[in-house]
Design an enzyme around this catalytic site. Structure first.
Site, PDB file in Angstrom:
ATOM      1  N   ARG A 129      -7.774   0.416   0.730  1.00 42.63           N
ATOM      2  CA  ARG A 129      -8.345  -0.780   0.091  1.00 42.63           C
ATOM      3  C   ARG A 129      -8.792  -0.502  -1.341  1.00 42.63           C
ATOM      4  NH1 ARG A 129     -12.749  -1.389   4.704  1.00 42.63           N
ATOM      5  NH2 ARG A 129     -10.931  -0.549   5.806  1.00 42.63           N
TER       6      ARG A 129
ATOM      7  N   ASP B 121      -2.107  10.338   4.380  1.00 38.91           N
ATOM      8  CA  ASP B 121      -3.539  10.064   4.474  1.00 38.91           C
ATOM      9  C   ASP B 121      -4.211  11.069   5.397  1.00 38.91           C
ATOM     10  OD1 ASP B 121      -6.064   9.026   4.441  1.00 38.91           O
ATOM     11  OD2 ASP B 121      -5.593   7.287   5.704  1.00 38.91           O
TER      12      ASP B 121
ATOM     13  N   ASP C 286       1.582   5.819   6.117  1.00 43.38           N
ATOM     14  CA  ASP C 286       0.583   5.005   5.421  1.00 43.38           C
ATOM     15  C   ASP C 286       1.120   4.372   4.143  1.00 43.38           C
ATOM     16  OD1 ASP C 286      -1.912   3.941   5.809  1.00 43.38           O
ATOM     17  OD2 ASP C 286      -2.984   5.510   4.735  1.00 43.38           O
TER      18      ASP C 286
ATOM     19  N   GLU D  95      -9.490   4.462   2.153  1.00 40.42           N
ATOM     20  CA  GLU D  95      -8.993   4.627   0.783  1.00 40.42           C
ATOM     21  C   GLU D  95      -7.962   3.591   0.377  1.00 40.42           C
ATOM     22  OE1 GLU D  95      -5.585   5.480   2.858  1.00 40.42           O
ATOM     23  OE2 GLU D  95      -7.612   6.146   3.367  1.00 40.42           O
TER      24      GLU D  95
ATOM     25  N   ASP E  76     -12.004   7.798   4.103  1.00 37.73           N
ATOM     26  CA  ASP E  76     -10.821   7.433   4.886  1.00 37.73           C
ATOM     27  C   ASP E  76     -10.542   5.936   4.831  1.00 37.73           C
ATOM     28  OD1 ASP E  76      -8.613   7.935   6.458  1.00 37.73           O
ATOM     29  OD2 ASP E  76      -9.707   7.783   8.354  1.00 37.73           O
TER      30      ASP E  76
ATOM     31  N   LYS F 156       0.851  -1.200   0.000  1.00 34.52           N
ATOM     32  CA  LYS F 156       0.000   0.000   0.000  1.00 34.52           C
ATOM     33  C   LYS F 156       0.881   1.242   0.000  1.00 34.52           C
ATOM     34  CE  LYS F 156      -3.209   2.576   2.954  1.00 34.52           C
ATOM     35  NZ  LYS F 156      -3.927   2.602   4.242  1.00 34.52           N
TER      36      LYS F 156
ATOM     37  N   LYS G   2      -9.535  13.081   9.020  1.00 38.42           N
ATOM     38  CA  LYS G   2      -9.085  12.566  10.309  1.00 38.42           C
ATOM     39  C   LYS G   2      -8.990  13.694  11.333  1.00 38.42           C
ATOM     40  CE  LYS G   2      -6.166   8.887   8.374  1.00 38.42           C
ATOM     41  NZ  LYS G   2      -6.829   7.726   8.998  1.00 38.42           N
TER      42      LYS G   2
END
EC number: 3.4.11.1
Length: 504
Positions: A360, A279, A297, A358, A356, A274, A286
């Protein structure tokens, strides 16, 4: 820092310091240290008695020797119980010992420990090099003053390392040069990943991540393909591009390929990391507190690229594809909205319930791409869910798969590397909560079982290929200094991936 394996009696070593490992339940110190120079042993034994030193795991004692012994100090480190003596326990203990060598400002040091039962002295040498390199790593890239003397000791890892040469004392015959090389390469790949994770998002972007991947390929003979936005559009990667549309930086879909040079590959593996370089949560933003750590991330991408760097040098007879869908998840007038519907490259539609969730979405298109390569197995690593950290804490990664052989292989590689994985169930009934009224699925389910539902979402983008999902949200970063691990990015996953591939 130079490493060498030397076939000498430890009593013959001459240098600033000798690091000696002792078992908690081993022979009495007088017997355990009998191979030392008699004058040195006498001083050490006297201090052991005075300090009542017990060599429990990671306990340390420094003894000044001096005189005309040719040795300035002896550093004792406890190895714990003999029955628990494995590569990881050795790495943890020697990591602590290496920090002491740094603290006493040794420039040359010898290391003398009992050989491991499995793998013997070659495995011991490899573990020692890994541990010392990783323990003494310090990231000074973003400091204006690069040396400890300039900073007056203001360091996050115990001061500046003065150690330039480490001599590993061995007794038998073996290919120790190869073991030193493997240990160095594994440590370098892990440090590479550490520094990617630790670097802020204004340094690590989709563009610079692609540049790093290109440099790895050029240095190690890998093939490199960077798909631009237009390429991804042609492939129908609507899920990945949906996330990417919120940032001003271009998306970069990274595909590195390692192929054996002189033989047909025995297997073909895809490793997906990933690659969300920052993020913010998107429009489902967030909280401000802790958002600065969302630079981590891309920890999965760091592990994948670190493994590419290592495997490109170790050159196994396995073909490996390293894939990263790199972008950031930002707030802007172009960002996806909650409720938007995206179409992934396998034609499945996704209602974006929460922007959030995202990672996946980017992994969905990466999984479809990987399976089309015709590989024998797919491994994805992602800092995917906070739920995994709640369930397993900061030191253990989640493992989810329907293929028990893949699970066994990852656990074995993780155990050999000192990286912990715990298998969670792929409970199919949980996917009911992710069904959408207007699309094939939503990108989130209920709060309960969030790590499992995330894996079930990813499963929708793999048809037949054996696949394992590793949620590394917890262990990718640490605030603790322990063993050979320092504060910051840990490089988690690199060594597990490498040993997983080598074991195929």
């Amino acid at each position: 820092m130079e490493f060498e394996a030397v076939r000498i009696s430890p009593g013959k070593y001459r240098g600033d310091a000798l690091l000696v490992g002792l078992f908690q339940d081993g022979p009495e110190p007088a017997l355990a240290l009998a191979a030392l120079d008699a004058a040195v042993a006498a001083v050490v034994l006297e201090v052991i008695s005075e300090e009542e030193f017990k060599p429990k795991s990671r306990q340390k004692l420094t003894v000044r020797v001096g005189g005309d012994t040719g040795l300035r100090k002896v550093v004792l480190v406890g190895l714990g119980e003999q029955a628990k003596y494995k590569p990881e326990s050795l790495r943890q203990c020697i990591g602590e010992g290496a920090r002491t060598l740094k603290a006493i400002k040794a420039t040359t040091a010898g290391v003398w420990v009992p050989p491991l039962g499995e793998g013997g002295e070659e495995a011991t040498v490899e573990a020692l090099v890994e541990a010392i390199r990783l323990a003494l790593h310090e990231d000074r890239r973003f400091r204006s003053k690069k040396s400890d003397s300039e900073e007056n000791g203001n360091s996050n890892n115990g001061g500046e390392n003065k150690l330039t040469k480490v001599s590993l004392v061995v007794a038998g015959e073996g290919d120790y040069a190869a073991a030193v090389r493997r240990g160095n390469i594994l440590a370098e790949g892990t440090i590479f990943a550490r520094e990617l994770v630790s670097a802020p998002a204004n340094y690590v972007t989709s563009v610079t991540l692609a540049e790093q991947a290109t440099a790895i390929a050029e240095a190690n003979g890998l093939e490199c393909e960077i798909l631009e936005k237009e390429d991804c559009e042609r492939l129908g990667m609507g899920a990945y591009l949906g996330v990417a549309q919120g940032t001003d930086l271009p998306p970069k879909f990274i595909h590195l390929t390692y192929k054996p040079a002189h033989s047909a590959p025995r297997k073909r593996i895809a490793i997906i990391g990933k690659g969300i370089t920052f993020d913010s949560g998107g429009l489902s933003i967030k909280p401000a507190k802790g958002m600065e750590l969302m630079k981590v991330d891309m920890g999965g991408a760091a592990a994948a690229l670190g493994a590419a760097k290592v495997l490109g040098q170790l050159k196994p007879d396995i073909e490996v594809h390293f894939i990263v869908a790199a972008t950031e998840n930002m707030v802007s007038g172009h960002a996806i909205h909650p409720g938007d519907i995206l179409t992934a490259s396998n034609g499945k539609t996704i209602e974006v319930d929460n922007t959030d969730a995202e990672g996946r979405l980017t992994l969905a298109d990466a999984l479809v791409f990987s399976e089309k390569l015709g590989v024998d197995a797919i491994v994805d690593l992602a800092t995917l869910t906070g739920a995994c950290v709640v369930a397993l804490g900061n030191d253990i990664a989640g493992l989810l798969t329907e293929n028990e052989e893949l699970a066994r292989q990852i656990r074995a590689a993780g155990e050999a590397s000192g990286e912990k994985f715990w298998q969670l169930p792929m409970e199919e009934s949980y996917f009911e909560g992710m069904k959408s009224v207007v699309a094939d699925m939503r990108n989130t389910g209920s709060r309960e079982g969030g790590t499992i539902t995330a894996a079930l979402f990813l499963k929708q983008f793999v048809e037949k290929t054996p696949w394992v999902h590793l949620d590394i949200a917890g262990p990718v970063w640490t605030e603790k200094q322990k063993g050979y691990t320092n504060r910051g990015g840990t490089g988690f996953g690199v060594r597990t991936l490498v040993r997983f591939v080598l074991a195929q």
